[in-house]
Design a protein around this motif. Structure first.
Motif, mmCIF file in Angstrom:
data_model
loop_
_atom_site.group_PDB
_atom_site.id
_atom_site.type_symbol
_atom_site.label_atom_id
_atom_site.label_comp_id
_atom_site.label_asym_id
_atom_site.label_seq_id
_atom_site.Cartn_x
_atom_site.Cartn_y
_atom_site.Cartn_z
ATOM 1 N N UNK A 34 28.782 23.225 53.776
ATOM 2 C CA UNK A 34 29.651 22.194 53.221
ATOM 3 C C UNK A 34 28.929 21.351 52.183
ATOM 4 N N UNK A 35 27.701 20.930 52.487
ATOM 5 C CA UNK A 35 27.045 19.959 51.601
ATOM 6 C C UNK A 35 25.540 19.965 51.879
ATOM 7 N N UNK A 36 24.752 19.647 50.873
ATOM 8 C CA UNK A 36 23.318 19.382 51.047
ATOM 9 C C UNK A 36 23.075 17.919 50.718
ATOM 10 N N UNK A 37 22.463 17.189 51.641
ATOM 11 C CA UNK A 37 22.159 15.773 51.376
ATOM 12 C C UNK A 37 21.068 15.685 50.315
ATOM 13 N N UNK A 38 21.019 14.563 49.564
ATOM 14 C CA UNK A 38 19.950 14.398 48.555
ATOM 15 C C UNK A 38 18.579 14.576 49.200
ATOM 16 N N UNK A 39 17.628 15.110 48.415
ATOM 17 C CA UNK A 39 16.308 15.435 48.984
ATOM 18 C C UNK A 39 15.618 14.191 49.540
#
Length: 836
Positions: A729-734
């Protein structure tokens, strides 16, 4: 602490930590607080409340020593100070200066000292020269000693001024003990005593600003010198021209050296007065030259009484004189702490002047394994020891030299590997490489006595012979149970004994029996330790204590005979001695099957299945075993990964099991139960989710979405679709650091809203708001999932090194106030209040 969207506030509730097993690690300040090193964090505890109030992050290596400016010894010079300072030294040679503002209890890191030491700092010792000026010395295993001057700001806003007055090498034998003092008289000279591996006490002298020169050495000890402490000038015949130095050694002896200003030894004709020969007459030693003054040094007394190495000796802090207003005097009283598990107070007899042991306190059990140091409270009515097991031991003089044990903070003394809330939410249970599992709970106090609650360790269910890597609480109905896995191939099941259930009722103020009406059915009162510290045998309620027959000489106690535990119901939080021995839980089952050391455990939400994994280098060993709770039969072996499975979690409806691994992949298994209780399972999907090891995972409590966190510094959210496919669904900011722990909690007042707690390798914890809209078929589209940083928790209440596990308290009535528990490699267990 507010931030981001959604107004989330985080408060520290509890910190549990043990003390590093290092000699000069603890310091009791004039502020009333005690400092100690917990792995690479500096922890501060308040003896009045027996709570750790904060930890200070900043060190990269293990903290070896801490030292307050002013310490309890200089309380009389600290009356007007608004700020107190703390020095901490670590195993890399770094020394950090911290500032505590007494008005608001706020801490800040003032500066890191220039790194003159190339190896670990072993001792820091300082003194207050005036209200705003201090001098301190530091020594290291690189055989150097540095002397520093520190000028505090006069106003609240100013900066500290630090200068290194002198730095010198002391040869090939390093020094491990230091003490600084001003010499009596009006010369303004400083004396520095140091001792270490060459069995001698070396005295260095110099002015307040100049270089120190080697003045003389005191011989007598026959083994390493472990501790030194100067008294303040002691009044003899109306003149304060004497100063005493006490030294202790691994030769089990304590020596008191007297330094007398030579001019005070002259009579009117310029001839030395020889006092009457008495028991306390001294053996004349060397003369110390300091500028224009000279001091005669003599051996005042040799104190023999300890049966093992004496790790610390300290003079009682000065007391206010009842005669003249505002003056202080040095009591003739010394505290010693030894590896023989005792602390002693020594004082000279009134008539003969011979120094005697007047008070002995200690731990009689075989658990304490000796004391590494002893400390006086600022007013001299309490004494504190820290021991081999990372534990504190505090005694208070309640009158007439009656010293009674007091409550102290406790915790693990090695990295904490796993943490979980009890099924009831009444306590947390943690596992650690210090080979124990521990239970911490808020001990509620009757409202009439005092408001609020303080957390304490209330039980130590498992004391083991191997490092413990993981544990899981069993959530089903019935008695409290948990499974633990250690550096052995066996998982062990423990069940709460009657003594614990009754103690828990006292802690939670539940006057009635337990909700499941368990108390009547539990036949086991407690447990006994086995000789090798592996299996804990039950002690039954009906057991009759038989007195063993004496069998002559053979019945003498040896190390092999371990005394029986006495399971106890506690009406107030237990102290170390009781915890280590009388609060064990019996082991009810062993789960055999894995080929290597256990690494991860989890239990489903119904309390019917436990999953376990072990360290693995091949697909055959990396399989996950499923165990049926109750019968404890192995009912499944799930194969998917090729390296260690690092974490597992069942979805909240128990239909899926998620596993993540060192092989950078995650797997989702479908678990189905037939009416007859049979279990069937199948691999739904496996994916390479990250570029590096996946350390952690967590399911959305309200759906089939889950999060994975990895060493590649990312967190990804995935969904199990209706057609059983898995979609990202999504990758959170690094993130700034590797992600090592995750825990997802649903917010009940908004069903499609959650908080994801993210723990990192640098000790930081962040809370992320996850909001999502479901389509008619219940699925979430990637575009409709929004992630926003809710709050980055203040570093001063986070961990000082990697966060190993995070756990939200499940069944909470108040949906706006949540509790989050965490544990880490800094030996700490923490609980936070989160208000949404």
């Amino acid at each position: 602490m507010r931030g981001g969207r959604g107004e989330v506030e985080v408060k520290r509730v509890f910190i549990g930590a043990g003390c590093n097993r290092i000699v000069n690690n603890v310091s009791w300040g004039a502020s009333g607080f005690v400092s100690f090193g917990a792995q690479n964090a500096v922890a501060i505890f308040c003896p009045k409340s027996a709570q750790i109030v904060t930890t200070l992050p900043g060190h990269k290596a293990v903290v070896n020593c801490t030292h307050w400016l002013p310490t309890s010894k200089f309380l009389f010079k600290a009356k007007q100070l608004e700020k107190h300072y703390l020095l901490s030294g670590d195993a890399d040679g770094a020394i950090i200066l911290w500032e505590l503002s007494l008005a608001d209890g706020k801490w800040r890191q003032v500066l890191q000292l220039p790194q003159l030491h190339k190896k670990g700092v072993t001792c820091i010792s300082g003194m207050m020269v005036s209200q705003t000026e201090a001098m301190f010395a530091s020594t290291s295993s690189d055989c150097t000693v540095c002397v520093w001057e520190l000028v505090f700001p006069v106003t609240g806003s100013g900066d500290c001024k630090l200068s290194c007055l002198d730095s010198f090498s002391i040869g090939s034998k390093s020094m491990v003990a230091l003490s600084l003092a001003e010499l009596p008289g009006d010369s303004g000279n400083i004396v520095l005593a140091m001792g270490g591996l060459d069995n001698k006490v070396h005295l260095y002298c110099g002015g307040r600003t100049g270089k120190l020169v080697h003045a003389c050495e005191l011989k007598g000890h026959t083994d390493w010198i472990r501790s030194l402490d100067f008294s303040l000038p002691i009044n003899v015949n109306g003149e304060a021209n004497n100063i005493f130095l006490v030294s202790s050694s691994q030769d089990k002896g304590i020596r008191i050296w007297k330094m007398t200003l030579r001019s005070s030894m002259l009579n009117g004709n310029g001839i030395y007065k020889k006092g009457e020969i008495s028991l306390s007459s001294y053996i004349e030693g060397p003369v110390l030259l300091a500028g224009s003054s000279s001091f005669q040094i003599s051996l005042e007394s040799l104190l023999i009484g300890h049966e093992d190495w004496v790790y610390s000796v300290t003079w009682q802090p000065p007391l206010a004189s009842s005669l003249e207003g505002g003056t202080y005097y040095q009591p003739q009283s010394i505290l010693s702490a030894s590896m023989d598990k005792t602390m002693m107070i020594w004082q000279p007899e009134k008539t003969s002047g011979v120094w005697m042991n007047v008070v002995t306190v200690g731990e009689l059990s075989h658990c304490a394994l000796g004391f590494y140091g002893g400390h006086w409270s600022p007013n001299g009515d309490s004494i504190l020891a820290h021991g081999y097991g990372g534990s504190f031991h505090l005694w208070k003089n309640v009158g007439n030299d009656n010293w009674l044990p007091q409550k102290v903070p406790s915790g693990h003394f090695a990295p904490v590997t796993d943490i979980s809330w009890a099924r009831s939410g009444d306590y947390i249970i943690s596992a650690s490489h210090d080979q124990t599992t521990r239970i911490f709970a808020p001990w509620k106090v009757e409202a009439s006595l005092q408001h609020g609650e303080f957390w304490h360790e209330i039980s130590r269910p498992q004391v083991h012979g191997h490092d413990i890597n993981c544990m899981a609480v069993i959530h089903g109905k019935g008695n409290h149970r948990f499974v633990s896995g250690a550096d052995e191939k066996v998982a062990r099941v423990f069940e709460a004994p009657l003594s614990f259930l009754k103690t828990l009722n006292n802690a939670t103020l539940q006057k009635s029996c337990s909700t499941d009406d368990i108390l009547g059915n539990v036949q086991i009162l407690g447990a006994n330790m086995s000789a090798l510290g592996l299996s804990q045998k039950p002690i039954y309620v009906q057991a009759v204590h038989e007195i063993p027959e004496r069998r002559g000489i053979d019945s003498i106690d040896t190390l092999e005979t371990i005394p029986d535990a006495v399971p106890t119901v506690f009406t107030e939080p237990p102290i170390e001695d009781q915890l280590a021995w009388h609060t064990l839980w019996p082991e009810t089952h062993k789960l055999y099957g894995h080929g290597n050391e256990l690494f991860s455990l989890c239990c489903d939400h119904r309390g019917e299945l436990v999953a376990s994994s072990c360290k693995a280098q091949s697909a055959a060993v990396a399989e996950v075993w499923l165990w049926q709770v109750g019968s404890w039969k192995a009912v499944g072996r799930l194969q998917s990964h090729s390296l260690t499975v690092t974490q597992m979690e069942f979805s909240h409806d128990d239909n899926f099991l998620l596993t993540v691994s060192r092989d950078r992949q995650f797997s989702v298994f479908s678990i189905t139960r037939t009416g007859s209780g049979e279990i069937s399972y199948s691999l739904l999907g496996r994916q390479e989710g990250h570029k590096r090891i996946i350390w952690s995972c967590s399911w959305n409590p309200h759906g089939h979405e889950f999060a994975t966190g990895s060493r590649d510094k990312t967190v990804k959210i995935w969904a199990v679709e209706k057609d059983s496919s898995i979609r990202q669904l999504i990758t959170l900011p690094q993130f700034m650091s590797s992600v090592t722990a995750l825990s997802w909690v649903g917010l009940h007042h908004q069903r499609d809203h959650g908080l994801l707690a993210v723990g990192m390798e640098n000790g930081q914890i962040e809370l992320w708001n996850l909001s999502y809209n479901r389509a008619d078929d219940g699925c979430i589209a990637a575009a409709s999932l929004v992630a926003a940083l809710a709050v980055r928790i203040d570093p001063f209440i986070c961990h000082a090194s990697a966060v190993n596990c995070l756990a939200w308290k499940k069944n909470q009535e108040d949906h706006t106030s949540l509790q989050l528990a965490s544990c880490g490699a800094d030996n700490c267990v923490r609980v936070f209040d989160v208000t949404v």
